[in-house]
Design an enzyme around this catalytic site. Structure first.
Site, PDB file in Angstrom:
ATOM      1  N   SER A 140       0.835  -1.200   0.000  1.00 35.69           N
ATOM      2  CA  SER A 140       0.000   0.000   0.000  1.00 35.69           C
ATOM      3  C   SER A 140       0.876   1.259   0.000  1.00 35.69           C
ATOM      4  O   SER A 140       1.646   1.472  -0.925  1.00 35.69           O
ATOM      5  CB  SER A 140      -0.951  -0.044   1.207  1.00 35.69           C
ATOM      6  N   ASP A 194      -9.600  -4.491  -5.034  1.00 35.07           N
ATOM      7  CA  ASP A 194      -9.115  -3.504  -4.070  1.00 35.07           C
ATOM      8  C   ASP A 194      -9.985  -2.242  -4.120  1.00 35.07           C
ATOM      9  O   ASP A 194     -10.092  -1.599  -5.162  1.00 35.07           O
ATOM     10  CB  ASP A 194      -7.655  -3.150  -4.397  1.00 35.07           C
ATOM     11  N   HIS A 226      -7.854  -5.177  -0.556  1.00 31.14           N
ATOM     12  CA  HIS A 226      -6.660  -4.443  -0.113  1.00 31.14           C
ATOM     13  C   HIS A 226      -5.943  -5.240   0.966  1.00 31.14           C
ATOM     14  O   HIS A 226      -6.021  -4.943   2.165  1.00 31.14           O
ATOM     15  CB  HIS A 226      -7.056  -3.062   0.406  1.00 31.14           C
TER      16      HIS A 226
END
Length: 248
Positions: A140, A194, A226
């Site tokens: 991320s 995601d 995610h």
């Protein structure tokens, strides 16, 4: 509220990764004398911490990793715009969630974080690790920082692995990428489902890197949100193994 959303997602990611690692560890193999020292630097996501990600290393049980030094640094605490200025571990500012291919970018904060990553890499190389055996990986926000860090590092590294990341800079940064950095391979993994860093943000990566003359392997994972999946970590292990240099 946005304040809780990214942190909750990241905690769930770490928990599921730790569970998988603990349930699937095979026995260690003897150390191969031919393998030189290597270094894996793991950069966590927004609101997370380095220590919470340390169980990831236990998955890498191939003998090639017996001479690997792992580092799991924690981001400093900073106010984050997308969470209404709440202070939390963050490498640089994030303006909005979900992150799209056109989200605003905090390049000044990013470049400060890149300098810190470069310092960690420099220290490891000074300790005797070949730059070709240095791998930077991140999830991320940590994936976005990984990308910037390897592209702006003046030497060719073993590789950079981006998980659920995005392009945290504008195209003008291409002018700062050295010929040596362009030889550092990139692995980019992204879940199609995601909803925090949208898949479109991940898809923007390969065309940018191709324009910059950087090699990128992009892997899409259907149904993955995610988080980091077991398959992604297994592939990362194989990807790094094929790029490790021996001491001979």
């Amino acid at each position: 509220m946005l304040i809780a959303k990214p942190i909750a997602l990241l905690i769930a990611t770490v928990s599921s990764t730790v569970l998988f690692v603990l349930l699937s560890r095979p026995n260690q193999s003897p150390r191969p004398d031919s393998m030189a020292r290597s270094f894996v630097l793991w950069l966590h996501g927004l609101g997370d911490s380095g220590p919470a990600n340390q169980p990831i290393r236990t998955l890498f049980t191939s003998p090639e990793f017996n001479n690997t030094i792992w580092s799991f640094p924690s981001a400093p605490s900073n106010p984050v715009t997308c969470n209404y200025g709440a202070v939390m571990p963050s490498w640089f500012d994030i303006h909005e969630i979900p992150i799209t291919a056109n989200s605003p970018k905090d390049e000044s904060g990013l470049l400060k974080a890149v300098k810190n990553v470069h310092k960690m890499i420099d220290e490891e190389i000074a300790a005797g690790t070949n730059p070709n055996n240095v791998f930077v990986c991140g999830f991320s926000q940590g994936g976005a920082l990984t990308l910037a860090s390897v592209l702006l590092y003046p030497k060719t590294l073993g590789g950079g692995a981006v998980f659920s990341g995005w392009l945290p800079f504008n195209s003008s940064i291409i002018q700062q990428i050295t010929p040596e950095a362009k030889r550092t391979p990139i692995l980019w993994s992204h879940g199609i489902a995601d909803q925090t860093v949208l898949f479109e943000a991940g898809q923007a990566g390969p065309p940018f890197l191709e324009q910059a003359g950087v090699s990128c392997e992009f892997k899409a994972y259907p149904g993955l949100g995610h988080s980091i999946s077991n398959d992604e970590l297994k592939h990362l292990q194989s990807w790094i193994k094929t790029r490790l240099h021996s001491s001979s």
